[in-house]
Design an enzyme around this catalytic site. Structure first.
Site, PDB file in Angstrom:
ATOM      1  CG  HIS A  79      42.032  58.122  32.294  1.00 18.43           C
ATOM      2  ND1 HIS A  79      41.778  58.655  33.619  1.00 18.43           N
ATOM      3  CD2 HIS A  79      42.591  57.011  32.520  1.00 18.43           C
ATOM      4  CE1 HIS A  79      42.326  57.779  34.393  1.00 18.43           C
ATOM      5  NE2 HIS A  79      42.938  56.801  33.710  1.00 18.43           N
ATOM      6  CB  CYS A 138      40.125  55.136  35.724  1.00 15.65           C
ATOM      7  SG  CYS A 138      41.726  53.960  35.308  1.00 15.65           S
ATOM      8  CD  GLU A 191      40.570  61.831  33.521  1.00 14.35           C
ATOM      9  OE1 GLU A 191      39.516  61.213  32.653  1.00 14.35           O
ATOM     10  OE2 GLU A 191      40.965  61.246  33.881  1.00 14.35           O
TER      11      GLU A 191
END
Lengths: 275, 982
Positions: A230, A105, A232
């Protein structure tokens, strides 16, 4: 903060996770890496500049998500300037070694502004831009990604299902650059529909208007990955948008529930590279 | 003043936002062809000029050459008809300009001197012909006159030289000192002093409201008579801040009638919490209630979770973007300022605004002068403000609501809340406790002090009128705050580098320092040390300024060097501004003179007590006289489109609700993407537990029955959590009273009943209040388009926010129907309770019978349902809310994109439409897998009534006859219609 459940084995190589000036996803990035089996330090950029810490002690450099400098002067631009103006030599040395760089990002936006992707050569020219989303504002929603090429990052991944959350993820570049990116098989992930067919630029499957639905891109040598979504943020099964439905379907069909989400494979691939 | 000014203009070669931007402006009624945008940086220096080469290099730092082009000291020349440049007024926070300055400093290895700066602005190029009024109106939608400067040029005026080089530098000429104020004046003059402020000897103008009433001014006069001196303006302003309604909550603290001698807060709110905690014994979940910046409950044996909800109504009325932004980053500081510093981990929001599609214009001045911003512009601004605040700070914003009523057109309500997480202990210290000690240094951390937000606290205690001060407007700088938030909560706290901390909110230093001074009984401040944005501020302004992004800390002398070094490494400005003492006094020095010297006891407790009188009159409203339609297909579709029922997903997706990686149940759910009323978020990585949040409000019930309005709020806020499986005994609640005209006995009568409702219902549920806030004068006085005087008051609004801990997020339940063939139940009975309902509003009536809460029965039901969910017997659960049973069922069907064929048990005594849309409380819609039928029915008992099954693509409801048969797809279209183009 408490650490994630202990992974069975730890590799000796360590990750450096950048922070400061509005980077904000360092914690979950740290958790993702430690879960996958790699120790990581969160380091403020000023501690690198001051020489208190050194990139040379690490094998993976991560620029996590965030809103560095509030996206002012273009997302990732001001943080990239801070890196280029203060850490350029150290970074080049790091890039010359057998090391990996991951930008997620805001991290991808920083990598693009630093020219670490696509990095056709060692001049690190800026070749791509992550422009404002076509919709003109931030989009936070789950997207489906398909690996576009097999490489060290995408190995064994069939699908990624994770959030995007950005105002500027609309990848743009010249025709020639796009041609080279395609030729060198540098597209890592593309946005697609839930049935894995291409998004073909259609909102919301392609949430920002990126050319050729590109969601993630590697450097020419493959050791740098930048991606807008994302993974994560969706490491656990219960992080997924549709987990309540998946859970009911699994129960009715007598299937067991996955312990973690499909997205963890990306981080396991990093660990596998060093193992 | 800068001697060298250069102008860098940046534009996209092919702007990706051009179409959306143009469409948005066209949808507001401006027939333009295209709206292009150029970013402008004005580099203004005085000590040294830049060469052309340097400026080109600087510009290269500010653009992306792949997609952008720039000009240096040359006009951008696209095809256009008008150019509109929007910049900031002098002194307004300019974050983009600051980042550009830092980039230049870093690149050229130099520092800008005092008074040198980079100023950003946006240059819009309009293609298309507009009438002069339309052009002015267009500029009005792009800019807010309170914060922006606007310059418009035609193509001809623009020529080849372009826009002018205007530097919005702050020019202050007064020689600022502190002066004495004479209180030996008659009562009429005293009242004027309280209402309009101190007469400034230099300008001859009043400085803006002190919001002190006559009794308070008498108390101050008498105190200084005893001292034998006049108060200084610093002392008077400081007392006004500390005694403000905003800070002291005088209306909740004062004796009321004969039966509430201790005031509403102690009698109803605090008493409920105390009694609940006592009854809970060792199962008490509260750790810190009411006393600190946030309330805190137990999360697990390692962590506490904090919650606080604030309002930022008056500033948002003037500058919606800035007001909402400072609202959310302000309440983040209530988290950082809890105990020794909690980490903000979830933001929540709530907007109450007028109808964005139907604006009756309002004016602050006669003759259509000083217009109030229309609801659409307010909505757009506050939506953007909360988004920028949360997104830039890396705090997820999953939970929120938007509520519409024409009575919010004069003053919107903007709720902003933050949940924090903090370990019980670190390094042997209890992190929920703090105390400054005499000898500790007073350290201010974060942004600098300017004239921003002066009189914010006293101003929000007053109704909005033509004299509302412009300096109440502030724009936040989330990145400055993010920098100190990170270093305080993630580094300095656990290194034990300070002993106490609080935030600078309302009243600025005057409140934060004086508040902390209570911990050690004194303080001594050197105002000259306070870092300023610009010179020329008077001592009283520095003392009470509400410039954003600041914390005040008490640092032990032995830790000072380490603390300051850490702040410097993180590029966070920190300044010692004085010392905490134990003298019992608050002493402030400036320019070598003592400008304030007050006993803390008087400052905090000298406020005269008030006795408030209330009356309550029950009004009779007309009931609707429309007969029940034979079929209700169209009625349900119309209900789904209602603004208080339909999807506002366009807000949700602008807010990052996944950062920090804790997303479990989000703001939209299911394949059909329906907005939930509660969300579930993990806040500790690796833990099974998660934090559930919900909110509820029923302003449409307030005028009918404020007691049961409170019941509806509490019940619904709790029910949202229970539907996800959060057990009631982990739940705490927060109250936000946003009232109107609180000097009128009728309004106070409604307030008293609502507060009593809070006591009764929270006690029965056993859910304690842990934090609350009130805002008592949400009224607008001004003029309508005909120049007639109007007063627009918000409906009395009580927002209840709930927070609870889910023991196992993997067992939580979402709202969407999941699998065809599942059983659909309604839990809880339906009565004819449509007073203030969305359905009566659709029929154009108010009615008289609002839902009445049976909290004891509800509690038993909630325990049973949470239990059934814990045993994984439930596939989906959703609370019946605004719009009643049919709307709730339809939402569950749309969320699952699954049809339903149901028989609803309408008794003969209730009209079918009333049954379907009654808002009776304590009800759920639940779907259950067929193989769990017996276990589920056993768990819930006769409360659960089976209505039918899910399946197919149609939504059918039958009573004695078929009531409606609608395609689920059509319900979804209706549900998403109203805000589709926002």
């Amino acid at each position: 903060m408490p650490t994630a459940p202990a992974a069975p084995e730890r590799i000796p190589e360590k990750a450096l996770i950048m922070s400061g000036y509005g980077i904000n996803s360092e914690m979950e990035t740290h958790v993702a890496l430690t879960r996958a089996g790699m120790d990581a330090d969160i380091v403020h950029i000023n501690d690198l500049i001051a020489g208190d810490r050194s990139m040379a002690d690490y094998r993976l450099l991560v620029f996590p998500g965030g809103f560095s400098y509030g996206d002012d002067t273009g997302a990732g631009n001001a943080y990239a300037n801070r890196v280029r103006n203060n850490l350029w030599d150290e970074l080049q040395e790091f890039m010359d070694g057998d090391n990996l760089v991951l930008g997620i990002c805001n991290g991808f936006q920083i990598l693009a502004n630093l020219g670490l992707v696509p990095a056709f050569d060692r001049t690190y020219a800026r070749e791509i831009a992550l422009m404002p989303n076509r919709g003109g504002r931030l989009e936070c929603r789950f997207v489906t990604l398909k690996p576009a090429n097999e490489n060290l990052w995408t190995r064994g991944i069939k699908r990624i299902y994770c959030p995007v959350s950005h105002g500027e993820g609309n990848l743009s570049c010249s025709k020639e650059t796009l041609q080279k990116i395609r030729q060198k098989k540098m597209v890592a992930f593309t946005y697609c529909r839930e049935d894995m067919n291409p998004a073909d630029g259609e909102y919301p499957y392609n949430p920002n208007g990126s050319v050729e639905d590109i969601a993630g891109l590697t450097s020419a040598n493959g050791r740098v990955l930048g991606m807008m979504p994302h993974p994560e943020r969706a490491m656990e099964f219960t992080n997924l948008y549709d987990w309540p439905l998946m859970k009911e379907q699994a129960r009715r069909e007598g299937r067991a529930l996955p312990a973690e989400s499909l997205n963890m494979q990306l981080f396991r691939n990093i660990v596998a590279y060093f193992s | 003043m800068a001697s060298f000014v250069h102008r860098i203009e940046v534009h996209y070669t092919k702007d990706p936002r051009l179409k959306t931007r143009t469409d948005r402006i066209r949808s507001l009624g401006f027939p333009i062809d295209e709206l292009h945008l150029t970013d402008v940086y004005m580099v203004a220096t005085s000590a040294r000029d830049f060469t052309r080469d340097e400026l080109v290099q600087v510009a290269q730092q500010l653009v992306n050459p792949v997609v952008q082009e720039f000009t240096v000291d040359e006009a951008t020349l696209p095809l256009f008809d008008y150019a509109i440049e929007v910049g900031f007024l002098p002194g307004v926070t300019d974050n983009v300009g600051t980042t550009a300055r830092q980039t230049i400093e870093d690149f050229l290895a130099m520092k800008f001197a005092e008074g040198e700066a980079v100023y950003s602005s946006q240059l819009y190029f309009v293609r298309g012909r507009l009438a002069p009024e339309a052009l002015r109106a267009l500029a009005g939608t792009l800019a807010n006159p309170l914060v922006n400067r606007v310059r418009t040029k035609t193509r001809e005026e623009y020529g080849h030289t372009g826009m002018d080089r205007i530097v919005p530098h702050v020019e202050l000429h007064e020689l600022p000192t502190a002066g004495p104020v004479d209180l030996g004046i008659d009562d009429a003059e005293l009242m004027k002093l309280g209402k309009e402020g101190i007469l400034d000897p230099q300008t001859g103008e009043r400085r803006g409201p002190l919001a002190l009433d006559l009794a308070q001014l008498h108390a101050i006069r008498d105190y200084f008579l005893k001292l034998g001196r006049k108060p200084t303006d610093v002392e008077l302003e400081s007392l006004a801040q500390t005694w403000s309604e905003h800070c002291k909550h005088t209306i909740f603290a004062s004796a009321m009638d004969d039966d509430v001698p201790k005031g509403l807060y102690k009698t109803y709110i605090q008493a409920a919490t105390n009694e609940i905690r006592e009854a809970a014994g060792d199962r008490d979940i509260c750790v810190s209630v009411f006393s600190d910046n946030s309330g805190a409950i137990i999360f697990d044996d390692q962590f506490l979770v904090t919650h606080k909800v604030e309002t930022h109504n008056s500033p948002s009325a003037l500058d919606p973007f800035g007001g909402a932004l400072t609202g959310i980053v302000g309440v983040n500081r209530d988290t950082i300022g809890f105990g020794l510093g909690a980490k903000p981990c979830i933001n929540i929001y709530g907007f109450c605004v007028g109808d964005p599609d139907a604006a009756a214009p309002l004016f602050r001045g006669k003759d259509m002068s000083n217009p109030v911003l229309p609801p659409r512009q307010i909505l757009d601004g506050v939506v953007r403000g909360v988004g920028v605040g949360g997104n830039c700070s890396g705090i997820p914003t999953p939970q929120g609501f938007c509520y519409f009523d024409p009575r919010y057109a004069g003053k919107p309500l903007v709720f902003a809340g933050t949940v924090g997480v903090i370990p019980w202990e670190s390094g042997g210290r209890k992190l929920s406790e703090k105390a400054a000690q005499a000898g500790d240094l007073i350290v201010m951390v974060g942004g600098r002090v300017g004239k921003d937000g002066i009189h914010g606290a006293t101003f929000s205690s007053e109704a909005l009128d033509p004299k509302s001060p412009v300096t109440a407007v502030q724009i936040g700088d989330p990145i400055t705050q993010k920098k100190f938030s990170d270093v305080i909560v993630k580094e300095a706290r656990d290194a034990g580098l300070y002993r106490s901390i609080t935030d600078n909110g309302a009243g600025g230093l005057s409140c934060s320092v004086a508040e902390m001074a209570k911990e050690c009984n004194g303080c001594h401040v050197q105002l000259d040390c306070v870092p300023l944005k610009y010179h020329g501020m008077a001592p009283w302004e520095v003392w009470i300024s509400e410039s954003q992004e600041r914390m005040t800390l008490a640092v032990q002398p032995e830790n000072l060097a380490a603390f300051m070094a850490l702040m410097e490494r993180r590029e966070v400005e920190a300044t010692v501004i004085g010392t905490f003492t134990d003298t019992g006094r608050c002493v402030v020095e400036c320019g070598g003179a003592v400008v304030m010297d007050l006993e803390l006891a008087f400052l905090h407790d000298g406020l005269p007590k008030k006795q408030l009188k209330t009356i309550f009159l029950k009004k009779a409203n007309p009931e609707p006289d429309t007969p029940c339609p034979e079929r209700l297909d169209d009625t349900l579709l119309a209900m789904m489109k209602r603004k208080n029922i339909c999807s506002k997903e366009y807000i949700t997706i602008q807010y990052d609700h996944t950062v920090q990686g804790g997303h479990v149940l989000g703001p939209v759910q299911g394949k059909g993407r329906v907005q939930s009323v509660a969300t579930l978020t993990k806040i500790v990585p690796g833990s099974k537990k998660a934090v559930g949040l919900s909110q509820a409000l029923f302003p449409s019930y307030s005028e009918i029955d404020p007691y049961n309005m409170a019941g509806a709020g509490i019940d619904t806020a709790l029910r949202g959590l229970v539907a996800m499986g959060v057990p009631l005994d982990t739940v705490a609640i927060l109250d936000n009273f946003c009232w109107c005209s609180s000097d009128e006995p009728e309004r106070l009568g409604q307030l008293k009943l609502a507060a009593k409702g809070c006591y009764d219902f929270s006690k029965t549920f056993g859910t304690p209040f842990i934090s609350g806030k009130d805002s008592m004068f949400n009224d607008f006085s001004g003029f309508d388009a005909e120049g007639e005087k109007v007063k627009v008051s918000v409906p009395p609004t009580l927002l209840i926010s709930s927070i609870g801990v889910h023991p196992d997020a993997g067992k939580a339940v979402s709202m969407d129907a999941k699998i065809a063939g599942d059983l659909v139940y309604v839990i809880g009975g339906t009565k004819e309770e449509l007073g203030g309902s969305e359905y009566f509003a659709l029929l154009g009536s108010t009615g008289n019978t609002v839902p009445v809460l049976d909290a004891a029965a509800a509690k038993e039901r909630y325990v049973r349902l949470a239990n059934a969910i814990a045993h994984e017997l439930v596939a989906s659960a959703f609370p019946v809310n605004h719009g009643g049973l049919a709307v709730a069922l339809a939402k569950v069907a749309v969320a699952g994109r699954l049809g339903m064929d149901l028989t609803v048990p309408v008794p003969d005594s209730i009209r079918p439409d009333y049954f379907l849309f009654s808002e009776s409380l304590s009800r759920f819609v639940v779907t259950v897998a067929p193989d769990h039928k017996r276990a589920f029915e056993q768990a819930l008992g006769p409360d659960a009534v089976l209505l039918g099954r899910t399946g197919g693509s149609r939504f059918r409801l039958t009573a004695q006859t078929l009531l409606l048969d609608v395609a689920v797809r059509d319900l979804e279209t209706a549900y998403k219609a109203s805000f589709g183009r926002f």
